[in-house]
Write an enzyme that holds these catalytic residues in place. Structure first.
Site, PDB file in Angstrom:
ATOM      1  N   ASP A  26     -53.302 -36.879  14.654  1.00  0.00           N
ATOM      2  CA  ASP A  26     -52.338 -36.728  13.554  1.00  0.00           C
ATOM      3  C   ASP A  26     -51.310 -35.679  13.961  1.00  0.00           C
ATOM      4  OD1 ASP A  26     -51.551 -35.268  10.756  1.00  0.00           O
ATOM      5  OD2 ASP A  26     -51.944 -37.415  10.493  1.00  0.00           O
ATOM      6  N   ASN A  80     -39.211 -35.106   9.247  1.00  0.00           N
ATOM      7  CA  ASN A  80     -38.406 -36.086   8.526  1.00  0.00           C
ATOM      8  C   ASN A  80     -37.464 -35.404   7.532  1.00  0.00           C
ATOM      9  OD1 ASN A  80     -39.426 -38.417   9.762  1.00  0.00           O
ATOM     10  ND2 ASN A  80     -41.168 -38.507   8.349  1.00  0.00           N
ATOM     11  N   ASP A 134     -38.663 -41.160  13.696  1.00  0.00           N
ATOM     12  CA  ASP A 134     -39.064 -42.409  14.364  1.00  0.00           C
ATOM     13  C   ASP A 134     -39.053 -42.256  15.878  1.00  0.00           C
ATOM     14  OD1 ASP A 134     -39.337 -43.542  11.906  1.00  0.00           O
ATOM     15  OD2 ASP A 134     -37.440 -44.652  11.944  1.00  0.00           O
ATOM     16  N   GLU A 193     -47.898 -40.990  10.602  1.00  0.00           N
ATOM     17  CA  GLU A 193     -47.869 -40.218  11.848  1.00  0.00           C
ATOM     18  C   GLU A 193     -49.253 -40.112  12.495  1.00  0.00           C
ATOM     19  OE1 GLU A 193     -48.427 -37.249   8.467  1.00  0.00           O
ATOM     20  OE2 GLU A 193     -47.383 -39.125   8.839  1.00  0.00           O
TER      21      GLU A 193
END
Length: 406
Positions: A278, A286, A295, A321
């Site tokens: 993770d 973001n 991305d 993620e």
């Protein structure tokens, strides 16, 4: 154009087949003449002057050598119509010369005195006539002229001799000529039928070969289309199993491989391992830099992780993620060491889209799985190990405890 060529009827495949048949018969007959003719001259020597017999034999054998050379020019393999016709024209001329040589036998070799030798000569003449008729059977247009030229002088001599014996011989020869003519007509029809059948067989064989070539072409086209279809199916399957953003496996494909790995482990008795990864504080990426940077960051992280995986190991995007690594036939400690390398590589790599000096870290939980252990339990243990890594400060790897097994 030569006279023999002007008189030749239309030359097709059937005529070419007959010409090859005649050349084949001539090749067999020519060398027999070199045994029979000298023997016949020796046999008639007491009754016929030697010079006449030698002259006739020399002319006859010269014609036979001519026939041997021409018949040999046809060869053993089929030739084109033009080549066969070009070799057939001189062969016809040689056959006419040979028939004249046979017909001159009575004039040169018939004894002047009466006696049994005359009957021997006549018997020889009859046998020679039958042989040449067989050789000329394919040349139907030459037969009538040959028969008239061959028997004109012998029948004239028999008629001139008079007497009941020669009259009976004359009648017998006439009957023999008629019977031989009927036989030649039947034999010629058989040759024609054989040539026609051979031509049809060649046409059928050519048709079969054409169909075979067409079939092979269609087969090759079908195989090519099957390959294209299989490639398209593989591509579709790959797309169905792939994550649209990162290109690695998606969660659906991961679960299928988890089930297969667990079954294989149960059969082989070998352990396997699983890791959950993770990216730390990814929501901040973001929020601060935009989803496009996030991305790109996910794609870069996936490439880094995949670069360290051994053959057979699988990387999948589990969601958001979060990633998962499936390592068949690898123990938990080995995967722990590999994930530590992945963690170090990610936090020491400058990623595109992040400011200079800004690094991305990852928290990882690893679970070593035993043969027969349920997949759901393995996922849960790896997830618990990941939670402990986050609780411990993130940017670290934790191994699930064996006590956590149910």
């Amino acid at each position: 154009m030569r006279p023999a060529e002007r008189a030749l009827p239309p030359f097709g495949r059937q005529e070419a087949e007959l010409a090859r048949e005649m050349a084949g018969m001539l090749r067999l007959s020519v060398w027999h003449a070199f045994i029979a003719i000298p023997f016949f001259v020796w046999l008639m020597h007491p009754q016929v002057p030697l010079w006449r017999g030698a002259a006739w034999a020399a002319v006859f054998l010269a014609v036979e050598l001519w026939l041997a050379a021409l018949s040999a020019s046809f060869g053993r393999t089929p030739q084109s119509l033009w080549q066969t016709r070009a070799r057939y024209l001189p062969l016809r001329e040689a056959m006419l010369a040979s028939s004249l040589a046979w017909a001159s036998m009575m004039w040169l070799m018939l004894p002047d005195a009466e006696g049994p030798y005359r009957l021997v000569t006549i018997m020889w003449l009859v046998g020679a006539f039958a042989l040449v008729c067989l050789l000329l059977a394919p040349c139907r247009d030459l037969q009538r002229g040959y028969i008239v030229g061959y028997w004109a002088y012998p029948l004239y001599r028999l008629h001139q001799e008079g007497g009941s014996l020669y009259l009976a011989i004359l009648i017998g020869c006439a009957i023999y000529i008629l019977v031989q003519w009927e036989f030649l007509q039947s034999f010629n029809r058989q040759l024609q039928d054989t040539a026609t059948l051979s031509e049809r067989n060649e046409a059928m064989l050519a048709s079969v070969r054409a169909l075979h070539r067409e079939s092979m072409a269609k087969k090759a086209l079908l195989e090519e289309r099957q390959q294209v279809l299989q490639s398209a199916l593989r591509q579709m399957r790959r797309l169905a199993e792939s994550d649209a953003l990162t290109g690695c496996y998606n969660q659906r494909a991961l679960r299928e491989r988890l089930d297969r790995c667990a079954e294989a482990s149960l059969l082989s008795g070998r352990p396997w391992s699983l890791a959950m990864l993770d990216l730390d504080h990814f929501k901040q990426v973001n929020d601060n830099y935009g989803h496009q940077v996030g991305d790109r960051l996910l794609c870069q992280a996936a490439r880094l992780f995949e670069s360290l995986l051994p053959e057979g190991a699988v990387l999948a995007r589990y969601g958001g993620e979060e990633f998962a690594v499936l390592a068949p036939e690898m123990e938990g400690m080995a995967l722990l060491s590999l994930m530590e390398e992945a963690r170090t590589l990610l936090c020491t790599t400058s990623l595109e889209g992040l400011p200079v000096g800004k690094v991305q870290t990852v928290s990882i939980g690893v679970a070593g799985c035993r043969p027969g252990e349920p997949v759901r339990q393995c996922l849960k243990r790896a997830d618990v190990a990941l939670y402990r890594a986050k609780q411990g400060g993130r940017n670290r790897v934790r191994l699930a405890d064996d006590a956590e097994r149910g």
